[in-house]
Design a protein around this motif. Sequence first.
Motif, PDB file in Angstrom:
ATOM      1  N   PHE A  17       0.825  -1.200   0.000  1.00 14.41           N
ATOM      2  CA  PHE A  17       0.000   0.000   0.000  1.00 14.41           C
ATOM      3  C   PHE A  17       0.862   1.253   0.000  1.00 14.41           C
ATOM      4  O   PHE A  17       0.619   2.197  -0.746  1.00 14.41           O
ATOM      5  N   TYR A  18       1.888   1.237   0.826  1.00 18.98           N
ATOM      6  CA  TYR A  18       2.737   2.411   0.896  1.00 18.98           C
ATOM      7  C   TYR A  18       3.436   2.647  -0.430  1.00 18.98           C
ATOM      8  O   TYR A  18       3.586   3.786  -0.862  1.00 18.98           O
ATOM      9  N   LEU A  19       3.845   1.561  -1.083  1.00 18.59           N
ATOM     10  CA  LEU A  19       4.513   1.727  -2.377  1.00 18.59           C
ATOM     11  C   LEU A  19       3.566   2.350  -3.396  1.00 18.59           C
ATOM     12  O   LEU A  19       3.973   3.231  -4.165  1.00 18.59           O
ATOM     13  N   VAL A  20       2.306   1.930  -3.382  1.00 17.45           N
ATOM     14  CA  VAL A  20       1.348   2.531  -4.321  1.00 17.45           C
ATOM     15  C   VAL A  20       1.239   4.023  -4.041  1.00 17.45           C
ATOM     16  O   VAL A  20       1.361   4.859  -4.948  1.00 17.45           O
ATOM     17  N   ALA A  21       1.044   4.368  -2.765  1.00 14.84           N
ATOM     18  CA  ALA A  21       0.902   5.772  -2.410  1.00 14.84           C
ATOM     19  C   ALA A  21       2.155   6.551  -2.783  1.00 14.84           C
ATOM     20  O   ALA A  21       2.079   7.654  -3.338  1.00 14.84           O
ATOM     21  N   TYR A  22       3.303   5.939  -2.509  1.00 17.08           N
ATOM     22  CA  TYR A  22       4.575   6.602  -2.773  1.00 17.08           C
ATOM     23  C   TYR A  22       4.786   6.801  -4.270  1.00 17.08           C
ATOM     24  O   TYR A  22       5.238   7.858  -4.714  1.00 17.08           O
ATOM     25  N   PHE A  23       4.418   5.797  -5.061  1.00 18.22           N
ATOM     26  CA  PHE A  23       4.524   5.908  -6.519  1.00 18.22           C
ATOM     27  C   PHE A  23       3.705   7.096  -7.012  1.00 18.22           C
ATOM     28  O   PHE A  23       4.204   7.976  -7.707  1.00 18.22           O
ATOM     29  N   VAL A  24       2.422   7.101  -6.632  1.00 15.59           N
ATOM     30  CA  VAL A  24       1.522   8.132  -7.144  1.00 15.59           C
ATOM     31  C   VAL A  24       2.016   9.511  -6.721  1.00 15.59           C
ATOM     32  O   VAL A  24       2.135  10.433  -7.538  1.00 15.59           O
ATOM     33  N   THR A  25       2.364   9.632  -5.440  1.00 21.45           N
ATOM     34  CA  THR A  25       2.758  10.935  -4.925  1.00 21.45           C
ATOM     35  C   THR A  25       4.016  11.445  -5.604  1.00 21.45           C
ATOM     36  O   THR A  25       4.092  12.601  -6.021  1.00 21.45           O
ATOM     37  N   PRO A  50      -3.957  13.759   6.495  1.00 22.12           N
ATOM     38  CA  PRO A  50      -5.163  12.983   6.194  1.00 22.12           C
ATOM     39  C   PRO A  50      -5.811  13.411   4.883  1.00 22.12           C
ATOM     40  O   PRO A  50      -5.626  14.531   4.426  1.00 22.12           O
ATOM     41  N   LEU A  51      -6.567  12.513   4.319  1.00 22.98           N
ATOM     42  CA  LEU A  51      -7.265  12.680   3.040  1.00 22.98           C
ATOM     43  C   LEU A  51      -6.330  12.550   1.844  1.00 22.98           C
ATOM     44  O   LEU A  51      -6.725  12.767   0.717  1.00 22.98           O
ATOM     45  N   THR A  52      -5.067  12.184   2.071  1.00 23.25           N
ATOM     46  CA  THR A  52      -4.205  11.919   0.930  1.00 23.25           C
ATOM     47  C   THR A  52      -3.724  10.479   1.011  1.00 23.25           C
ATOM     48  O   THR A  52      -3.848   9.823   2.044  1.00 23.25           O
ATOM     49  N   ALA A  53      -3.154  10.018  -0.097  1.00 23.78           N
ATOM     50  CA  ALA A  53      -2.682   8.635  -0.144  1.00 23.78           C
ATOM     51  C   ALA A  53      -1.578   8.403   0.891  1.00 23.78           C
ATOM     52  O   ALA A  53      -1.509   7.352   1.518  1.00 23.78           O
ATOM     53  N   GLY A  54      -0.711   9.414   1.056  1.00 29.86           N
ATOM     54  CA  GLY A  54       0.404   9.261   1.970  1.00 29.86           C
ATOM     55  C   GLY A  54      -0.039   8.977   3.394  1.00 29.86           C
ATOM     56  O   GLY A  54       0.583   8.193   4.108  1.00 29.86           O
ATOM     57  N   PHE A  55      -1.150   9.586   3.793  1.00 24.96           N
ATOM     58  CA  PHE A  55      -1.637   9.366   5.148  1.00 24.96           C
ATOM     59  C   PHE A  55      -2.047   7.917   5.352  1.00 24.96           C
ATOM     60  O   PHE A  55      -1.668   7.276   6.332  1.00 24.96           O
ATOM     61  N   MET A  56      -2.824   7.394   4.396  1.00 25.63           N
ATOM     62  CA  MET A  56      -3.264   6.009   4.551  1.00 25.63           C
ATOM     63  C   MET A  56      -2.054   5.061   4.572  1.00 25.63           C
ATOM     64  O   MET A  56      -2.023   4.098   5.330  1.00 25.63           O
TER      65      MET A  56
END
Lengths: 468, 103
Positions: A313-321, A369-375
């Motif tokens: 999950f973190y990798l997905v968020a990190y990729f997008v961000t 919160p409310l961003t991918a990085g938070f999750m």
Amino acid sequence: MIAIAAVSVALMLVIAFHRGARVVLVCALIGIALAFAMLPVAASRAPRQITPLLILDQYALFYLGLLFIASFAVALLAQGYLGKLGGQLEEFYLMLLLATAGGAALVMSAHFASFFLGLEILSVSLYVLIAYPRRSARGVEAGIKYLILAAASAAFLLFGMALIYAELGTMEFGRMASGMAGRDVRWELLLTGQAMILVGVGFKLAVAPFHVWAPDVYEGAPAPVTAFIATVSKGAIFALLVRYFANLGDEVFQQFFPEIAAIAIASMFVGNLLAIAQINVKRILAYSSIAHMGYLLVAFLAGGSLGATAVAFYLVAYFVTNLVAFGVVTVLSSRREADELEDYRGLFWRRPWLATTFLAALLSLGGIPLTAGFMGKFYILMAGVRSALWFLAIILSVNTMISFYYYLRVAFMMFRDAPEGEAAPVAAPSLSFVGGAALAVLTLLLVWIGVYPGPLVQTIRSMVAGLR
Amino acid sequence: MMASIPMEYGLLLAGTLFALGLIGVLVRRNIVFILMSLEIMLNATGLAFVTAGARWAQADGQVMYLFILSMAAAEVAVGLALVLKLRSQFKTLDADAASRMHG
């Protein structure tokens, strides 16, 4: 995988016959899209072993999809950037495709040989990509630095593999655990080998204390390539690391627990503290990515299925961000890289949409919160707490606080008044249509993952269940 | 059958070569010599693989050595291209000259 290799060969032929950046770009995009479209077909037959070298299971398919999306976005972003650069651009996409193929080999590999080959296909293409702008002295410098360090780290990796092979007599990940359990093996040789592999992988991931190359390479490389290094290259290697240790079993993992924990803590602190002093946005992002690798290692240490879920999950968020962040830098760059902090002064008043996009990326990197990085951070903390890694979890939280400082500094810069008297520092950047569309989609994705992570988590859960 | 050399000797030799190469990379300032030292490191790993393969009487070690050989060739090709660019831009082969970025 085969699709993408075939497309890169086809692309070489196309370049030989018809030099035209636009044609090549379209071919490259079609190739990546085709490879992506193959995934469901492959999924219906997964998991399956393709020779002893590669394994195609849910886990590999998930990361393949992620890699393809990321390189698709990078190709789109590069289009506008390269147009301004001038010169011959066709080979850029070729190298991009080859590097993606290398990354794809990495996430599927189940054997030292494919591990090594994938890594080298990835890095040799990256050397070329980093030094691609021919007239830029910084690019050459970054390319040479990366080449020397990457080659040295590859040598470390290989020597480690050789030692393990000498002791266990197999190079397949799956057979190593049984090889270790079966006979009385000499642990010193085995552990030296593992340690050398860790050093090699650590270089590629740019975790402290092997991080020295990262800021220079990030700064010197063209912005789309930097985005590629930050996402595809690191993500593929991290995915491999998780698979490798999952196959080796707990015993080896426990042996290295203190070392990896030390690396994670060092990366978090080095990344965040050094980022504070930087005035170059690309260097700030470089140090922040060192810190992010530290966070990821915490999730990796937590282990188990929850740890693997958190990593994915973190990798997905990190990729997008990161794609969004570097995408904005790419779009703003014209003849010169727009990477000084001053370039962003008053950006919000000049280019409100672009600034909002960048703001979203920064907040996501910080973990608001409310961003991918938070999750992503939330899942890592949850995994850490579940495994009772209190110390690491606390350090992670402290570091998140530190990181707010420099992310917000960039954000404030965008809302300052534009400098008076002189023209805007970056001459009206031209936002190409495809690049803009890619950025918009990525930003929406960023917020969507942050607000509504349910479906993604479900996918990742089912994917992790397949990992041995 | 010939008396075989124990595996430890082979690995020891490979390790020594590897260390020599590493020292070369760290100490040398001329970029061409750095590339040569990298080659020594890579060849040391190749030797280690062949030694390990010999212990298990498998061809895998030698196959890996071929991979390493071809990879090293590709790497040097790109490396020398970069050296040419460095030479034309900085007018030197000194690796320390190429350090404009700091921080």
